[in-house]
Design a protein around this motif. Structure first.
Motif, mmCIF file in Angstrom:
data_model
loop_
_atom_site.group_PDB
_atom_site.id
_atom_site.type_symbol
_atom_site.label_atom_id
_atom_site.label_comp_id
_atom_site.label_asym_id
_atom_site.label_seq_id
_atom_site.Cartn_x
_atom_site.Cartn_y
_atom_site.Cartn_z
ATOM 1 N N ASP A 132 19.125 57.747 44.969
ATOM 2 C CA ASP A 132 18.259 56.595 44.766
ATOM 3 C C ASP A 132 19.090 55.331 44.650
ATOM 4 O O ASP A 132 20.218 55.354 44.171
ATOM 5 N N GLN A 133 18.508 54.230 45.068
ATOM 6 C CA GLN A 133 19.178 52.944 44.981
ATOM 7 C C GLN A 133 18.735 52.213 43.727
ATOM 8 O O GLN A 133 17.621 52.385 43.244
ATOM 9 N N ARG A 134 19.643 51.406 43.214
ATOM 10 C CA ARG A 134 19.309 50.605 42.033
ATOM 11 C C ARG A 134 18.280 49.551 42.426
ATOM 12 O O ARG A 134 18.479 48.780 43.356
ATOM 13 N N VAL A 135 17.184 49.522 41.705
ATOM 14 C CA VAL A 135 16.103 48.596 42.002
ATOM 15 C C VAL A 135 15.756 47.829 40.735
ATOM 16 O O VAL A 135 15.574 48.428 39.680
ATOM 17 N N GLY A 136 15.673 46.532 40.813
ATOM 18 C CA GLY A 136 15.342 45.723 39.651
ATOM 19 C C GLY A 136 15.455 44.255 39.989
ATOM 20 O O GLY A 136 15.736 43.879 41.129
ATOM 21 N N PRO A 137 15.235 43.383 39.015
ATOM 22 C CA PRO A 137 15.368 41.952 39.255
ATOM 23 C C PRO A 137 16.762 41.548 39.706
ATOM 24 O O PRO A 137 16.937 40.540 40.366
ATOM 25 N N ASP A 138 17.784 42.346 39.346
ATOM 26 C CA ASP A 138 19.153 42.052 39.740
ATOM 27 C C ASP A 138 19.828 43.359 40.121
ATOM 28 O O ASP A 138 19.699 44.362 39.416
ATOM 29 N N LYS A 139 20.549 43.370 41.220
ATOM 30 C CA LYS A 139 21.131 44.621 41.709
ATOM 31 C C LYS A 139 22.279 45.124 40.841
ATOM 32 O O LYS A 139 22.664 46.290 40.933
ATOM 33 N N HIS A 140 22.856 44.264 40.010
ATOM 34 C CA HIS A 140 24.002 44.663 39.191
ATOM 35 C C HIS A 140 23.649 44.979 37.746
ATOM 36 O O HIS A 140 24.364 45.727 37.086
ATOM 37 N N TYR A 141 22.558 44.418 37.236
ATOM 38 C CA TYR A 141 22.335 44.479 35.794
ATOM 39 C C TYR A 141 20.967 45.068 35.470
ATOM 40 O O TYR A 141 19.943 44.598 35.956
ATOM 41 N N ALA A 142 20.983 46.112 34.630
ATOM 42 C CA ALA A 142 19.767 46.698 34.080
ATOM 43 C C ALA A 142 18.765 47.064 35.165
ATOM 44 O O ALA A 142 17.572 46.846 35.032
ATOM 45 N N GLY A 143 19.258 47.656 36.238
ATOM 46 C CA GLY A 143 18.376 48.211 37.255
ATOM 47 C C GLY A 143 18.264 49.704 37.045
ATOM 48 O O GLY A 143 19.213 50.353 36.609
ATOM 49 N N PHE A 144 17.104 50.275 37.345
ATOM 50 C CA PHE A 144 16.882 51.693 37.118
ATOM 51 C C PHE A 144 16.770 52.412 38.448
ATOM 52 O O PHE A 144 15.833 52.214 39.212
ATOM 53 N N THR A 145 17.737 53.276 38.731
ATOM 54 C CA THR A 145 17.791 53.931 40.032
ATOM 55 C C THR A 145 16.602 54.840 40.263
ATOM 56 O O THR A 145 16.239 55.095 41.394
#
Length: 621
Positions: A132-145
């Motif tokens: 799974d890819q990291r998805v969230g408001p920012d690709k580096h910080y606090a994203g949930f794969t």
């Protein structure tokens, strides 16, 4: 005689994806006809899935739009409006971890005596599934794969191969087949074959589909087996088809009554919500039994299951996923990448980072959060301000100057400068001989405070500041970002948060001054004073000065922003989408209230399951 299994095309289409060109597995001439018949049945049975639209070419796309869009700075309170209707959840696919756990548990249920051998043989196939890819408001910080919903040909290919392999493996011997379906599957009496197959579909199917199996389901899933008598290969095909069912691959929720904007989840859907949130896998027998009986829909029955599930060891691993992904420092490079270069070797001064040090640093952060959640009844503030080491390996413990932690009471940091979450090596180290105060500040601002930082101008340099042989890193950064269009964000929003921990070097070691090196030869050419004084402005307009990391930690812990931010991060992990600060305020406020009251982390994390939002399905666009 082996009767044809569904074509790959039929399975791909049943998953909401069009595969260009039919690939029929095997050489039986009856298979294409069977595939077309089964495909037509799938179209009739699951219009909600196929209605998403056929995806062509490489079969890539996004189902739903989890965590899309932009967000602003964190509010410090969420005002619950009982009449607000949350947005509907996207049709979510099981994450890589959830899929693997689910298939593994199904094998253990079907053929417990040979489960380890079967799953060992399937390991290479699980490895072919895309991460799974990291998805969230920012690709580096606090994203949930676990929120990645990209559907690719690799997913379809990989799931087909896993299902085919598992189907063959669970029926590979008479003893395994008898364990799966009963003695009727291996005796010489053909008269009981129909009942035997139907019973297997009902038993195995309830778990695979995570709902009651209807007569229509039985008629559909027995299709690949044709007419009795049945052999092991027929059972293998039926198992493989069940393992490719949309109800297994996706979280399918209809609710008890779909006529209103929201509907309570039915008992089986609620059981799945609980088990996948807290265990990352399907319900166990006791949870299925509570769903069958309807006890799960009573307040007493539901509360009892929440408490039982929380006490299960699998919950600890699932919460480790939450903390690990939330606090993952994706900008941290491998710590041994520069070993052997003159500059880095001179900087490390006899300490040689190994290839696993980066993972050990990140694991220590997760272990700290888990300790205050499960071993010691700590609060969120305890996690932010803890002076204890959770280094389980010598490489990290030696950097901290403490004994290796092997469980029990963690050792205290001996260095007075090391205070709280922000002084753990995972957030200080860089993998180079130079610190990165800008990235430290961005991490705090985005991951811990949920503040939005405007994007840099197009001509802004994205390279780390270079090590100087005359200036400290702070001085270099101030020269680079102190003027022009960069200054607005860097001087006020970003840099001060990073400067407060500049008395730690880029391995996370305490330093009283910064040693300066010749960048080419690694020769020591001087020293520079370390200045940690800063105005971090955790709250807008707050001009209080932080003299060091302890002051910064206290300012963060005293602010309501990190508590509100964690409520938002936990919401995303739970529901698989970005929160709406108005429509989702009730669910957010339940978690935030537990944080504000200083409840133990265990109570905070269970609060989401007790919220009304966790127990309903919204049909609002």
């Amino acid at each position: 005689m082996r009767r044809g299994f569904l074509s790959f095309d039929a399975l791909a289409r049943a998953r909401g994806c069009r595969y260009v060109g039919a690939l029929v597995r095997g050489g039986n001439a009856s298979r294409p006809l069977l595939a077309r018949r089964s495909l037509e049945m799938m179209r009739r049975r699951w219009p909600w899935l196929l209605g998403l639209g056929a995806l062509t070419g490489a079969c890539t796309g996004i189902i739903g739009d989890p965590l899309g869009g932009k967000e602003g700075s964190t509010p410090t309170a969420f005002v619950c409006d009982e009449g607000a209707v949350p947005a509907a959840l996207p049709l979510r696919r099981l994450s890589h971890l959830q899929y693997r756990n689910t298939v593994s548990d199904l094998v253990r249920f079907a053929v417990p005596s040979a489960a380890a051998e079967i799953l060992g043989g399937a390991d290479p196939l699980f490895a072919t599934l895309p991460d799974d890819q990291r998805v969230g408001p920012d690709k580096h910080y606090a994203g949930f794969t676990r929120l990645d919903q990209a559907l690719q040909q690799q997913h379809v290919d990989g799931a087909y191969r896993v299902a085919d392999q598992i189907g063959k493996a669970v029926t590979a011997s008479p003893s395994r087949l008898a364990e799966l379906a009963g003695a009727c599957a291996t005796d010489a009496d053909a008269a009981n074959d129909d009942a035997c197959l139907d019973d297997m579909i009902r038993r195995f199917g309830e778990r695979a589909l995570r709902r009651p199996v209807t007569d229509e389901d039985v008629a559909f899933y027995r299709g690949p087996a044709g007419a009795a008598p049945f052999d092991a290969a027929d059972y293998a095909d039926v198992v493989a088809l069940l393992l490719n069912a949309p109800h297994l691959m996706y979280f399918v929720e209809h609710g008890q009554d779909g006529s209103d904007p929201t509907a309570p989840l039915d008992a089986y859907e609620l059981a799945s919500r609980l088990s996948y949130h807290f265990w990352q896998t399907l319900p166990d027998e006791q949870l299925f039994a509570a769903a069958r009986s309807g006890d799960l829909l009573s307040e007493a029955g539901y509360e009892a299951e929440v408490e039982r599930i929380w006490s299960d060891p699998r919950t600890r691993a699932a919460m480790g996923e939450l903390f690990g992904q939330w606090l993952d420092n994706t900008t941290l490079e491998e710590l041994d990448a520069r070993v052997g270069t003159p500059l880095f070797d001179a900087f490390t001064a006899g300490y040689t980072p190994g290839p696993d040090l980066r993972e050990h640093m990140l694991a220590e952060v997760t272990d700290a959060a888990l300790h205050y959640t499960f071993e010691e009844p700590g609060t969120f503030r305890d996690l932010l301000t803890s002076r204890k080491s959770f280094a389980r390996t010598e490489d990290l413990a030696s950097l901290y100057g403490v004994p290796v932690w092997s469980g029990g009471e963690p050792p205290e940091f001996s260095e007075p400068e090391r205070v709280g979450l922000l002084t753990r090596a995972a957030f200080l180290a860089t993998g180079s001989a130079n610190t990165r105060p800008i990235m430290k500040g961005v991490f705090i601002r985005k991951a811990l405070l949920c503040d939005e930082i405007p994007p840099p101008p197009p001509n802004a340099a994205a390279n780390p500041p270079q090590l100087s042989d005359t200036l400290s890193t702070r001085e270099v950064v101030e020269e680079l970002t102190g003027q022009g269009t960069c200054a607005g964000c860097h001087k006020v929003v970003i840099n001060p948060l990073g400067f407060a921990t500049e008395n730690f070097d880029s391995l996370g070691r305490v330093r009283a001054e910064q040693t300066l090196f010749d960048p080419d030869t690694g020769e020591v050419v001087g020293t520079a004073s370390v200045n940690t004084e800063a105005v971090p402005r955790i709250e807008s307009g707050d001009e209080r000065v932080a003299m060091n990391a302890e002051d910064l930690t206290n300012l963060v812990a005293e602010s309501p922003k990190p508590y509100a931010c964690f409520a938002r991060q936990y919401f995303r992990f739970t529901f698989g989408r970005l929160e709406d600060l108005n429509r989702d305020a009730c669910a957010l406020s339940d978690v935030k209230l537990a944080l504000d009251e200083g409840k133990p982390m265990a109570d905070v994390l269970r609060a989401i399951a007790r919220s009304q939002a966790f127990r309903v399905r919204s049909f609002e666009d």
